[in-house]
Design a protein around this motif. Structure first.
Motif, PDB file in Angstrom:
ATOM      1  N   LEU A 119       0.986  -1.165  -0.093  1.00  0.00           N
ATOM      2  CA  LEU A 119      -0.031   0.155  -0.012  1.00  0.00           C
ATOM      3  C   LEU A 119       0.802   1.293  -0.102  1.00  0.00           C
ATOM      4  O   LEU A 119       1.709   1.377   0.972  1.00  0.00           O
ATOM      5  N   VAL A 120       0.696   2.096  -1.114  1.00  0.00           N
ATOM      6  CA  VAL A 120       1.680   3.330  -1.264  1.00  0.00           C
ATOM      7  C   VAL A 120       0.903   4.364  -0.953  1.00  0.00           C
ATOM      8  O   VAL A 120      -0.207   4.798  -1.788  1.00  0.00           O
ATOM      9  N   ASP A 121       1.288   5.442  -0.084  1.00  0.00           N
ATOM     10  CA  ASP A 121       0.444   6.703   0.071  1.00  0.00           C
ATOM     11  C   ASP A 121       1.337   7.537  -0.923  1.00  0.00           C
ATOM     12  O   ASP A 121       2.077   8.210  -0.934  1.00  0.00           O
ATOM     13  N   LEU A 122       0.430   7.683  -2.083  1.00  0.00           N
ATOM     14  CA  LEU A 122       1.025   8.615  -3.200  1.00  0.00           C
ATOM     15  C   LEU A 122       0.347   9.829  -2.903  1.00  0.00           C
ATOM     16  O   LEU A 122       0.428  11.041  -4.114  1.00  0.00           O
ATOM     17  N   ASP A 123      -0.560  10.111  -1.796  1.00  0.00           N
ATOM     18  CA  ASP A 123      -0.970  11.561  -1.453  1.00  0.00           C
ATOM     19  C   ASP A 123      -0.092  12.277  -0.889  1.00  0.00           C
ATOM     20  O   ASP A 123       0.028  12.500   0.418  1.00  0.00           O
ATOM     21  N   LEU A 124       0.970  13.087  -1.628  1.00  0.00           N
ATOM     22  CA  LEU A 124       2.059  13.707  -1.018  1.00  0.00           C
ATOM     23  C   LEU A 124       1.721  14.844  -0.458  1.00  0.00           C
ATOM     24  O   LEU A 124       2.412  15.466   0.637  1.00  0.00           O
ATOM     25  N   ARG A 125       0.675  15.658  -0.704  1.00  0.00           N
ATOM     26  CA  ARG A 125       0.141  16.762   0.016  1.00  0.00           C
ATOM     27  C   ARG A 125      -0.439  16.327   1.303  1.00  0.00           C
ATOM     28  O   ARG A 125      -0.261  17.280   2.419  1.00  0.00           O
ATOM     29  N   PRO A 127      -0.849  13.158   3.110  1.00  0.00           N
ATOM     30  CA  PRO A 127      -0.677  11.603   3.508  1.00  0.00           C
ATOM     31  C   PRO A 127      -1.473  11.231   4.631  1.00  0.00           C
ATOM     32  O   PRO A 127      -1.258  12.031   5.491  1.00  0.00           O
ATOM     33  N   LYS A 128      -2.002  10.162   4.826  1.00  0.00           N
ATOM     34  CA  LYS A 128      -2.941   9.655   5.788  1.00  0.00           C
ATOM     35  C   LYS A 128      -2.807   8.304   6.137  1.00  0.00           C
ATOM     36  O   LYS A 128      -3.361   7.848   7.100  1.00  0.00           O
ATOM     37  N   ILE A 129      -2.244   7.598   5.380  1.00  0.00           N
ATOM     38  CA  ILE A 129      -2.461   6.089   5.381  1.00  0.00           C
ATOM     39  C   ILE A 129      -1.793   5.934   7.101  1.00  0.00           C
ATOM     40  O   ILE A 129      -2.114   4.988   7.748  1.00  0.00           O
ATOM     41  N   LEU A 141       7.602   8.673   1.868  1.00  0.00           N
ATOM     42  CA  LEU A 141       8.050   8.692   0.359  1.00  0.00           C
ATOM     43  C   LEU A 141       8.617  10.045  -0.108  1.00  0.00           C
ATOM     44  O   LEU A 141       9.522   9.739  -0.898  1.00  0.00           O
ATOM     45  N   SER A 142       8.028  11.159   0.383  1.00  0.00           N
ATOM     46  CA  SER A 142       8.763  12.146  -0.019  1.00  0.00           C
ATOM     47  C   SER A 142      10.149  12.481   0.240  1.00  0.00           C
ATOM     48  O   SER A 142      10.968  13.107  -0.411  1.00  0.00           O
ATOM     49  N   ASP A 143      10.684  12.009   1.340  1.00  0.00           N
ATOM     50  CA  ASP A 143      12.095  11.977   1.818  1.00  0.00           C
ATOM     51  C   ASP A 143      12.911  11.050   0.858  1.00  0.00           C
ATOM     52  O   ASP A 143      14.111  11.446   0.595  1.00  0.00           O
ATOM     53  N   TYR A 144      12.361   9.743   0.625  1.00  0.00           N
ATOM     54  CA  TYR A 144      12.933   9.008  -0.391  1.00  0.00           C
ATOM     55  C   TYR A 144      13.246   9.650  -1.542  1.00  0.00           C
ATOM     56  O   TYR A 144      14.306   9.545  -2.450  1.00  0.00           O
ATOM     57  N   PRO A 191       4.540   4.589   3.515  1.00  0.00           N
ATOM     58  CA  PRO A 191       3.927   5.663   4.001  1.00  0.00           C
ATOM     59  C   PRO A 191       4.319   7.239   3.468  1.00  0.00           C
ATOM     60  O   PRO A 191       5.704   7.030   2.955  1.00  0.00           O
ATOM     61  N   GLY A 192       3.527   8.088   3.488  1.00  0.00           N
ATOM     62  CA  GLY A 192       3.946   9.406   3.462  1.00  0.00           C
ATOM     63  C   GLY A 192       4.212  10.236   4.802  1.00  0.00           C
ATOM     64  O   GLY A 192       4.117   9.490   5.940  1.00  0.00           O
ATOM     65  N   ARG A 193       4.792  11.518   4.697  1.00  0.00           N
ATOM     66  CA  ARG A 193       5.105  12.252   5.976  1.00  0.00           C
ATOM     67  C   ARG A 193       5.287  13.528   5.515  1.00  0.00           C
ATOM     68  O   ARG A 193       5.666  14.055   4.386  1.00  0.00           O
TER      69      ARG A 193
END
Length: 291
Positions: A119-125, A127-129, A141-144, A191-193
């Motif tokens: 499960l990939v959180d692609l909502d970078l603005r 993220p809520k997963i 993900l944005s850090d990566y 996840p996103g952050r």
């Protein structure tokens, strides 16, 4: 008394092999290998907190959880018929509950032993997963995506000032540092952050394309679910359409206007549509009477 004791001992010994066989037969899938996560972090999510946040698909004999298992079956059928291994979940606007649907569906799919799920959180603005799984994320993900900028992408203006962050060159983040197993076998989260600006440029960049290629081809039996931003709010969905095989549209009853749904469907015309999910419905599902 001695004869009685001997008879009892003989009886117990005669029953021991039977007990061993019975224990083996209780294994539902005797040939199934338990998954051991050597590099991926394991953080068992607090299921009580998850239930408060409406993530319930892991529950047994629960009418609401059964809704997601039925959705899982319908989605998997389409994926297998078309030989697809990835799909995205989006909504016309914010607040429809797409991330909640994504979390529940990912768990439900991972409960089937035929595949693993990412499960990939692609909502970078927004993220809520990680919130639905009650995870504290230090790197997302944005850090990566920003951790390894090639030298060719770093420009210097005539005065000699850096126009891009050279510190990122010394801070390459391995993907394994971000992936998390939330305590459900066969399920991994990316996840996103935080909140990211310039998300569409980040999603269309070479590092993102390389990441997609890696995660889609690494495991043959893996299904990848992308939690996307709302389709009418940003162009992130449009720039990432090549990353997934199909899409699932979540519609909020009473929250999304018919014209919003129509426009969202029109914008998703470039990909295969698995169907729509009506969320926050006031009507009780038909199957609940079975329970």
């Amino acid at each position: 008394m001695e004869h009685i004791q001997q008879a009892l001992d003989k009886y117990r010994k005669s029953k021991q092999p039977e007990a061993k066989v019975a224990t083996q037969k209780t294994k539902k899938f005797p040939d199934e290998q338990a998954i051991v996560y050597a590099k991926t972090k394991v953080h068992a999510a607090n299921q009580e907190v998850m239930k408060e946040r409406r993530v319930v698909s892991m529950l047994k004999h629960d009418p609401v959880a059964e809704v997601f298992r039925m959705l899982r079956t319908k989605v998997l059928k389409q994926l297998r018929e078309n030989n697809w291994n990835s799909f995205a979940i989006t909504a016309p606007t914010q607040g429809a509950g797409k991330s909640m649907i994504a979390a529940n569906l990912a768990i439900a799919m991972s409960m089937e032993v035929n595949q693993t799920v990412l499960l990939v959180d692609l909502d970078l603005r927004f993220p809520k997963i990680h919130w639905y799984f009650d995870l504290q994320v230090e790197q997302g993900l944005s850090d990566y995506l920003t951790s390894d900028i090639p030298l060719s992408d770093i420009l210097i203006n005539p005065e000699g000032y850096w126009l891009s962050g050279i510190k990122n060159l010394e801070n390459d983040i391995p993907l394994s540092d971000i992936l998390v197993n939330p305590g459900f076998e066969r399920l991994v989260l990316l996840p996103g952050r935080g909140q990211v600006t310039g998300s569409s440029e980040m999603l269309s960049g070479p590092r993102m394309k390389s990441l997609i290629n890696d995660i889609k081809n690494h495991y043959e039996s893996r299904i990848i679910i992308f939690d996307l931003p709302p389709v009418l709010v940003t162009d992130d969905v449009l720039v990432s359409m090549d990353y997934f095989d199909a899409a699932l549209l979540v519609v909020e009853e009473g929250g999304n206007k018919p014209e919003e749904v129509t426009k969202a469907l029109r914008m998703l015309s470039g990909t295969q549509l698995l169907g729509t999910v009506l969320n926050k419905s006031q009507a009780m599902p038909d199957h609940q009477g079975y329970y």
